[in-house]
Design a protein around this motif. Structure first.
Motif, PDB file in Angstrom:
ATOM      1  N   PRO B 243      24.406  61.675  62.431  1.00 51.01           N
ATOM      2  CA  PRO B 243      24.163  63.118  62.497  1.00 51.01           C
ATOM      3  C   PRO B 243      22.704  63.469  62.181  1.00 51.01           C
ATOM      4  O   PRO B 243      21.950  62.635  61.721  1.00 51.01           O
ATOM      5  CB  PRO B 243      25.080  63.663  61.420  1.00 51.01           C
ATOM      6  N   VAL B 244      22.386  64.702  62.425  1.00 52.25           N
ATOM      7  CA  VAL B 244      21.078  65.228  62.044  1.00 52.25           C
ATOM      8  C   VAL B 244      21.012  65.264  60.516  1.00 52.25           C
ATOM      9  O   VAL B 244      21.970  65.662  59.858  1.00 52.25           O
ATOM     10  CB  VAL B 244      20.903  66.649  62.619  1.00 52.25           C
ATOM     11  N   ALA B 245      19.919  64.830  59.935  1.00 54.33           N
ATOM     12  CA  ALA B 245      19.813  64.796  58.469  1.00 54.33           C
ATOM     13  C   ALA B 245      19.633  66.199  57.908  1.00 54.33           C
ATOM     14  O   ALA B 245      19.134  67.094  58.597  1.00 54.33           O
ATOM     15  CB  ALA B 245      18.628  63.921  58.074  1.00 54.33           C
ATOM     16  N   CYS B 246      20.054  66.366  56.658  1.00 59.77           N
ATOM     17  CA  CYS B 246      19.953  67.672  56.005  1.00 59.77           C
ATOM     18  C   CYS B 246      18.512  68.163  56.015  1.00 59.77           C
ATOM     19  O   CYS B 246      18.226  69.331  56.239  1.00 59.77           O
ATOM     20  CB  CYS B 246      20.444  67.589  54.568  1.00 59.77           C
ATOM     21  N   LYS B 247      17.633  67.198  55.734  1.00 64.40           N
ATOM     22  CA  LYS B 247      16.205  67.529  55.631  1.00 64.40           C
ATOM     23  C   LYS B 247      15.670  68.151  56.906  1.00 64.40           C
ATOM     24  O   LYS B 247      14.707  68.904  56.871  1.00 64.40           O
ATOM     25  CB  LYS B 247      15.413  66.248  55.340  1.00 64.40           C
ATOM     26  N   VAL B 278      19.344  72.422  47.408  1.00 66.22           N
ATOM     27  CA  VAL B 278      18.510  71.598  48.267  1.00 66.22           C
ATOM     28  C   VAL B 278      17.526  70.801  47.426  1.00 66.22           C
ATOM     29  O   VAL B 278      17.353  69.592  47.618  1.00 66.22           O
ATOM     30  CB  VAL B 278      17.777  72.474  49.299  1.00 66.22           C
ATOM     31  N   ALA B 279      16.930  71.505  46.482  1.00 70.36           N
ATOM     32  CA  ALA B 279      15.955  70.840  45.626  1.00 70.36           C
ATOM     33  C   ALA B 279      16.621  69.703  44.871  1.00 70.36           C
ATOM     34  O   ALA B 279      16.096  68.596  44.767  1.00 70.36           O
ATOM     35  CB  ALA B 279      15.362  71.848  44.650  1.00 70.36           C
ATOM     36  N   MET B 280      17.802  69.993  44.388  1.00 72.05           N
ATOM     37  CA  MET B 280      18.558  69.004  43.630  1.00 72.05           C
ATOM     38  C   MET B 280      18.845  67.783  44.498  1.00 72.05           C
ATOM     39  O   MET B 280      18.609  66.640  44.102  1.00 72.05           O
ATOM     40  CB  MET B 280      19.863  69.649  43.199  1.00 72.05           C
ATOM     41  N   LEU B 281      19.300  68.072  45.704  1.00 67.88           N
ATOM     42  CA  LEU B 281      19.632  66.977  46.601  1.00 67.88           C
ATOM     43  C   LEU B 281      18.386  66.181  46.978  1.00 67.88           C
ATOM     44  O   LEU B 281      18.421  64.972  47.103  1.00 67.88           O
ATOM     45  CB  LEU B 281      20.320  67.528  47.850  1.00 67.88           C
ATOM     46  N   ARG B 282      17.298  66.915  47.148  1.00 72.82           N
ATOM     47  CA  ARG B 282      16.064  66.253  47.535  1.00 72.82           C
ATOM     48  C   ARG B 282      15.650  65.256  46.461  1.00 72.82           C
ATOM     49  O   ARG B 282      15.256  64.131  46.743  1.00 72.82           O
ATOM     50  CB  ARG B 282      14.982  67.297  47.759  1.00 72.82           C
ATOM     51  N   LYS B 283      15.769  65.699  45.226  1.00 74.44           N
ATOM     52  CA  LYS B 283      15.405  64.810  44.124  1.00 74.44           C
ATOM     53  C   LYS B 283      16.244  63.537  44.164  1.00 74.44           C
ATOM     54  O   LYS B 283      15.737  62.428  44.014  1.00 74.44           O
ATOM     55  CB  LYS B 283      15.613  65.499  42.776  1.00 74.44           C
TER      56      LYS B 283
END
Lengths: 272, 301, 369
Positions: B243-247, B278-283
């Motif tokens: 799939p397309v990534a969240c980012k 999003v920030a949390m996931l990015r980390k």
């Protein structure tokens, strides 16, 4: 009752025959308006869980006012019932018992006989008319029955409320004054009253909105509405169609023997 | 002539009345013999519909998602009409709208993500307003990038950008305390890739694909394993492996979905890029759990 | 994995502070934190049992509930970190931090659970043995969802949100600080009438008491349908709030609402010695006699149980069917007769005039004389 009505009047060249006095017509108006109010404020409650019930009930006052309206209309109807009973008793006393008394024939037997010949009391002819009308309807004969002043169907129409009100009314009163009644009677009386009230009311509604309304609204010759309840007079054509025996009798009494028309047959003259 | 017409009208009227009489006889029957048993009949019907063999897990899933009942709470000044979910304590306060137009939902249900434990609920949240194809179908090599449009969950018709999305901006401005949240996400619409043929845009999966899916569902029991695979492949032909990534979307520059074009106002856009989640996931993605953002299939590889 | 959770928490806190700026102090683990995720409407999944689970929290409605002064973690005690794993079921009987204002103990629903255990809905019978079909006996959530305030508004035209700001302003002239006045206003005015609309109560009971399988297992009558056939049930359907619902009759006046007892228990409101008093409860049939309780409320028209009602019903239904279908047939044939007015199997060809009265009319004349 003191007002004398002409048995036959002429309007626009048509003969009209007297059926109901103004007194009777007013009673009918009171009867049907209270019955309509009772139906509209009662029927939604009978089918409370149907989706249409609440909007209709709300329209006639909702749970706050509709019961009160229902009780007022019910009281009116009960009062009318009592009034009507007194009314025909007075009529009977005046016309028949008074006559018997003048003739010194006042015995129980004669009073009974006089009662049985009242225009609303069912008699042997009615039974024969029922059979005759079925014969006619099933094409076994081409001659419709000849009715007297009141046909068996009109008598049934009359006795429907006259039996219905004494069943519905007291049951309604019991349900209304349930707290007070409970001092005098066991609670199961309320169950009985409940069944009597709801089921007899349903019969009344089903009967009025189909059978009675057929007789006075839907039937082709009456559509959209009969007018005899307003004017008290029935036209000659309708009279011949519905009360031929009475028509002949009235015409003879009025000395119009030569102008009597033949009975309608198989609808040959009596369509739209 | 007039007499003839009159006669015909008369007969028609009489026949109508006769029909009315017969109808009245039908109408009266339940009135006279009672309404009893109606509720019980409804319950047993529901039972028959919602029971199924265990192999039909997917169908059970869908059945579970179907809003069986509604629940009304009358507060006197306000009527809360919401779906009833058994065992739920907190109020929902809005209508869960089923996506009837998307072909994937016919089998996978409205909450299709079950595997990746950490993010499945979030992914399902996305399927509330994104069609599956938006993430799970990417243009092949050499194909132009997808166009994206909103469509109606009920009818499947393409629609303009939802008005409600613009109101988010206002609701942010009206917030007085930090305990309040603007509520959004209930547009009755979803974003889907569209294909344009001779100037007419249509969903990536159109009525033909839906007909194919319906046919497959109807005939599934009679098909052999091979036939099933074949049909499945045909149905899934436009889907991509990963799939397309969240980012791809939750970033400032050139998001995969043209969010601004789809009507998202600036505040909401900012939140989409910089939301705490999003920030949390990015980390996590960067330092700690690089696998977390990936769907299960990919992790297994 | 504990350290993992700790790292998550630290990261989250850092992120929060970074995002909310310096003037907004965000305490970790208050409701705002939870709503970061749980404010999204579609947050959901289908669990292993195939049940749809929605994790959205409607904060607007939550703020309208008596629980609004609790933080999420005070009920969901096993959530210590964000993001979190699967959550245990909430135990309503645990103590929470709120001090019950009429006394000094911490608030708990334990007493209610104890009352429920004593009632007909308890899982144990009088001797302490588990009743059969344990899973059928209700817990809190089977009857309750999040309660919502339904306050009365004392001033007309200020019924918005059920709160009269004018009333509250009077409270606030003394009780100035915080939300004290509003909380108490809503708490008290919600109690001045039923907290839940009566029809919703019957729906709650119907969840089990109208489930055919359940009724069969426990040998119960369909009390919901039969209740709906009474005037109480009908007035509820019409929107009345002053009619007896299930609880009004099945709980002794003044007793805890959770103490619903079987009619065989001597303290029950519907035990034959008490039921008269139940009907005559204040606000109800106060001027009735105990006889009124002889009214059979949940009538099923079962021939053996309620013979009087059964036979009356049969009589009226038969009468109705006879009369109505007789006249329906009559009207139908009469209309059909009009379609072919001239046809008859046997034609009566005597001239039809008064002068030629047929045989039958002669008979009519004799009858009358």
């Amino acid at each position: 009752m003191s007002v004398k009505y002409d048995p036959i009047v002429y309007k626009d060249g048509v003969r009209y025959f007297h059926r109901f006095s103004i007194h009777q017509r007013i009673q009918h108006v009171v009867l049907f308006s209270s019955v309509l109010v009772l139906a509209i404020t009662g029927f939604p409650l009978r089918h409370a869980s149907e989706p249409w019930a609440r909007p209709i009930y709300e329209l006639v006052g909702g749970h706050q006012y509709a019961p009160m309206i229902h009780r007022i209309a019910g009281s009116v109807l009960l009062a009318l019932f009592i009034y009507h009973t007194i009314y025909w008793m007075v009529l009977f006393y005046r016309n028949d018992i008074g006559k018997l008394r003048r003739e010194n024939n006042l015995t129980l037997r004669n009073v009974g006989k006089a009662f049985l010949t009242q225009e609303m009391v069912p008699n042997k002819k009615d039974l024969r008319d029922v059979i005759h009308s079925w014969k006619y309807l099933l094409y076994f004969t081409n001659r419709p029955p000849r009715y007297d002043r009141m046909s068996w169907r009109e008598k049934f129409d009359y006795f429907a409320p006259y039996w219905g009100i004494p069943v519905l009314g007291p049951a309604g009163v019991i349900l209304w004054w349930h707290n007070e009644v409970s001092h005098a009677a066991p609670g199961i009386v309320m169950n009985a009253a409940y069944i009597m009230h709801t089921d007899e009311a349903l019969l009344a509604i089903l009967f009025i909105f189909f059978v009675h309304w057929y007789n006075v609204h839907y039937a082709p010759e009456k559509f959209p509405a009969a007018r005899v309840w307003l004017t008290g007079y029935l036209s000659e054509a309708e009279m011949i169609h519905e009360h031929y025996n009475d028509y002949v009798k009235v015409m003879i009494e009025a000395g119009l023997e030569n102008e009597i028309k033949p009975q309608h047959f198989g609808g040959e003259k009596y369509e739209w | 002539m007039v007499k003839r017409i009159k006669k015909i009208i008369f007969k028609v009227y009489v026949v109508c009345l006769m029909t009315f009489t017969v109808w009245y006889g039908y109408f009266m029957y339940p009135l006279i013999f009672g309404f009893e048993g109606k509720e019980a009949a409804g319950l047993s019907l529901e039972k028959a519909v919602f029971s199924g063999s265990k192999e039909e897990k997917i169908f059970q899933q869908m059945a579970a998602e179907k809003v069986k009942e509604r629940k009304k709470t009358d507060l006197g000044y306000r009527l809360i009409d919401q779906p009833y979910i058994q065992g739920r304590f907190h109020h929902i306060g809005f209508t869960l709208q089923q996506d009837k137009a998307n072909i994937c939902m016919r089998c996978h249900g409205n909450a299709p993500h079950t595997e990746s434990k950490e993010i499945r609920a979030f992914l399902n949240m996305h399927s509330f307003y994104l069609a599956c194809e938006a993430c799970h179908s990417v243009p092949g090599d050499g194909e132009p990038p997808w166009q994206f449009r909103w469509y109606d969950k009920n009818t499947g018709k393409l629609s303009g950008n939802p008005r409600a999305i613009l109101e988010i901006e206002d609701s942010y401005k009206q917030l007085q305390t930090n305990t309040e949240n603007p509520v959004y996400g209930d547009y009755g619409l979803k974003i889907s890739p569209v294909t344009t043929e001779s100037g007419k845009a249509s969903l990536l999966h159109n009525e033909k694909d839906m007909a194919m899916v319906e046919e497959y569902i109807a005939e599934r029991d009679q098909l052999s394993a091979d036939e099933k695979t074949e049909r499945n492949n045909a149905i899934h032909r436009k889907m991509s492996e990963s799939p397309v990534a969240c980012k791809a979307c939750h970033r400032g520059e050139e998001p995969y979905l043209p969010l601004a074009d789809l009507g998202y106002p600036p505040t909401r856009l900012g939140e989409l890029i910089n939301s705490p989640i999003v920030a949390m996931l990015r980390k996590y993605d960067e330092f700690h759990m690089p696998d977390m953002m990936k769907p299960a299939q990919e992790r297994e590889k | 994995m504990r350290s993992d959770g700790l790292i998550k928490l630290i990261i989250l806190t850092v992120v929060m502070i970074m995002l909310y700026g310096q003037d907004t102090v965000v305490l970790a683990e208050d409701r705002i934190d939870c709503l970061i995720c749980h404010k999204y409407r579609g947050l959901s999944r289908v669990d292993e049992q195939g049940n749809f689970r929605l994790f959205y929290i409607n904060n607007d409605l939550f703020m309208n509930s008596p629980h609004r002064r609790n933080e999420c973690y005070e009920c969901h005690t096993d959530i210590k970190e964000i993001p979190h794993d699967k959550v245990d079921k909430v135990d309503c009987t645990q103590q929470c931090h709120i001090v019950e204002p009429s006394g000094d103990r911490y608030f708990s629903h334990k007493t209610i659970a104890e009352t429920l255990a004593k009632s007909a809905h308890g899982k144990l019978d009088a001797d302490g043995n588990p009743k059969p079909h344990q899973e059928d006996y209700p817990g809190c959530k089977d009857c309750h969802d999040q309660p919502l305030y339904r306050p009365l508004s004392a001033f007309k035209g200020e019924a918005k949100h059920g709160v009269s700001m004018r009333s509250i302003s009077r409270c606030k002239s003394c009780h100035e600080s915080g939300n004290f006045a509003k909380d108490f206003y809503e708490h008290v005015t919600s109690r001045l009438h039923k907290t839940r609309f009566s029809l919703e109560i019957t729906e709650v009971c119907a969840k089990c008491h109208q489930d055919p399988e359940f009724m069969k297992r426990h040998e119960l009558d369909d009390v919901i349908t039969t209740y709906k056939h009474t005037f109480h049930g009908k007035m509820l359907e019409m929107g009345s709030e002053r009619t007896a619902d299930c609880i009004d009759c099945h709980v002794v006046e003044g007793e805890n609402n959770h103490l619903i007892e079987s009619k065989d228990v001597v303290t029950s409101s519907i035990h034959k010695d008490n039921v008269g008093r139940t009907c005559m409860a204040s606000d109800c049939h106060t001027n009735a006699s105990p006889n009124l309780a002889g009214f059979q409320t949940h009538v099923t028209y079962d021939r053996e149980k309620y013979p009087l009602q059964f036979y009356m019903l049969v009589f009226f239904k038969a009468l109705m069917a006879l009369v109505m279908y007789f006249f329906l047939a009559l009207i139908f044939f009469e209309l059909m007769r009009r379609l072919f007015p001239k046809f008859a199997f046997f034609k009566d060809n005597t001239p039809h005039h008064f002068a030629d009265l047929g045989e039958q009319d002669q008979q009519d004349k004799e009858d009358k004389s």
